[in-house]
Design an enzyme around this catalytic site. Structure first.
Site, PDB file in Angstrom:
ATOM      1  N   TYR A   1       4.664   3.597   5.727  1.00 19.38           N
ATOM      2  CA  TYR A   1       5.510   2.594   4.820  1.00 19.38           C
ATOM      3  C   TYR A   1       4.758   1.095   5.220  1.00 19.38           C
ATOM      4  O   TYR A   1       4.509   0.369   4.338  1.00 19.38           O
ATOM      5  CB  TYR A   1       6.649   2.713   5.385  1.00 19.38           C
ATOM      6  CG  TYR A   1       7.864   1.847   4.580  1.00 19.38           C
ATOM      7  CD1 TYR A   1       8.068   1.789   3.351  1.00 19.38           C
ATOM      8  CD2 TYR A   1       8.185   0.548   4.928  1.00 19.38           C
ATOM      9  CE1 TYR A   1       8.996   1.019   2.615  1.00 19.38           C
ATOM     10  CE2 TYR A   1       9.021  -0.206   4.665  1.00 19.38           C
ATOM     11  CZ  TYR A   1       9.348   0.007   3.125  1.00 19.38           C
ATOM     12  OH  TYR A   1      10.176  -0.948   2.583  1.00 19.38           O
TER      13      TYR A   1
ATOM     14  N   LYS B   1       2.953  -1.427   2.578  1.00 17.46           N
ATOM     15  CA  LYS B   1       3.400  -2.800   2.053  1.00 17.46           C
ATOM     16  C   LYS B   1       2.481  -3.822   2.530  1.00 17.46           C
ATOM     17  O   LYS B   1       2.471  -4.918   1.686  1.00 17.46           O
ATOM     18  CB  LYS B   1       4.796  -2.861   2.845  1.00 17.46           C
ATOM     19  CG  LYS B   1       5.949  -2.130   2.403  1.00 17.46           C
ATOM     20  CD  LYS B   1       6.093  -2.305   0.784  1.00 17.46           C
ATOM     21  CE  LYS B   1       7.377  -1.561   0.514  1.00 17.46           C
ATOM     22  NZ  LYS B   1       7.591  -1.792  -1.097  1.00 17.46           N
TER      23      LYS B   1
END
Length: 254
Positions: A156, A160
């Site tokens: 994740y 990002k």
């Protein structure tokens, strides 16, 4: 085009930060195309906004990581309003997992939605904005995990960080067409999802310098500023909205 009649497309806006961004834009008179993958959330969000919106609000439920669906959303903006002025890639997924045995299917799904969904929404929206010759604004939702390591979020966080780099890189491609592009990196935020953790607010209030996690309003107001006329000369930037947490980065696991 006057500021009050702009058209905005927002993904992941059925609840939480995305919904609050949509609400603020619609209150200011913008027309909003609101997307969420869950039809029930999309329909409920549209019904809620229509009770107070000054602009038109249209819901479009579907997978924001699917390129064909992204093109459908862009086409809807043109068919309904004849233009697109603001595109906010807010949708994203979090699939927790230990780095040592993180499943390949989870890894590629996170990249498909978080990176691919952002990239191809930006591409579709920018192509419309380029043809309009009046400029536009793109905004991507990142996370503080792109700046500070966080347990079980390697994939994740990677996605990002990539989103923030995309905003920087697109300055080269988009500036001549008066399209600005930025990202926001929310920290701990009170949403419907985080409210499911009964310890969340207490934990993050203790370790956030400002004494509390963000509200969705805190994040949404910053987002709305970055896509406003007042921020037209801001581009390629990332705004961290975390009450100071990344400045000292105490762990929530201790």
């Amino acid at each position: 085009m006057k500021n009050h009649s702009k058209v905005a497309l927002i993904t992941g806006a059925g609840q939480g930060i995305g919904l609050e961004i949509a609400r603020l834009l619609s209150l200011s008179g913008h027309h909003v195309i609101l997307n969420d993958i869950e039809k029930s959330l999309t329909d409920e969000a549209v019904a809620q906004l229509l009770r107070e919106a000054k602009g038109k609000v249209i819901g479009m439920s579907g997978d924001s990581g699917d390129i064909a669906f992204i093109e459908e959303m862009a086409s809807l903006a043109l068919s309904e309003f004849g233009r697109l002025d603001i595109a906010i890639a807010n949708a994203g997924i979090t699939l927790y997992g230990n780095f040592w045995d993180y499943p390949a299917k989870d890894f590629f799904e996170v990249m498909r939605v978080n990176m691919g969904g952002t990239f191809f929404l930006a591409q579709a929206a920018a192509n419309i904005m380029k043809q309009q010759e009046e400029g536009g604004s793109l905004l991507f939702t990142s996370s503080v995990t792109a700046h500070q390591a966080h347990k079980n979020l390697a994939a994740y966080a990677m996605s990002k960080a990539a989103v923030e780099m995309l905003a920087r890189n697109l300055v080269i491609e988009l500036s001549e067409f008066r399209i600005n592009v930025n990202s926001i990196a929310p920290g701990a935020t009170l949403t419907n999802r985080t409210a499911l953790d009964k310890h969340y607010e207490k934990t993050w209030s203790k370790i956030t310098p400002m004494g509390r996690p963000a509200s969705v309003s805190d994040v949404a107001h910053a987002a709305v500023f970055l896509v406003s006329e007042e921020a037209r000369h801001i581009t390629g930037q990332n705004l961290v909205i975390d009450g100071g947490w990344t400045s000292i980065s105490p762990s929530p696991y201790e």
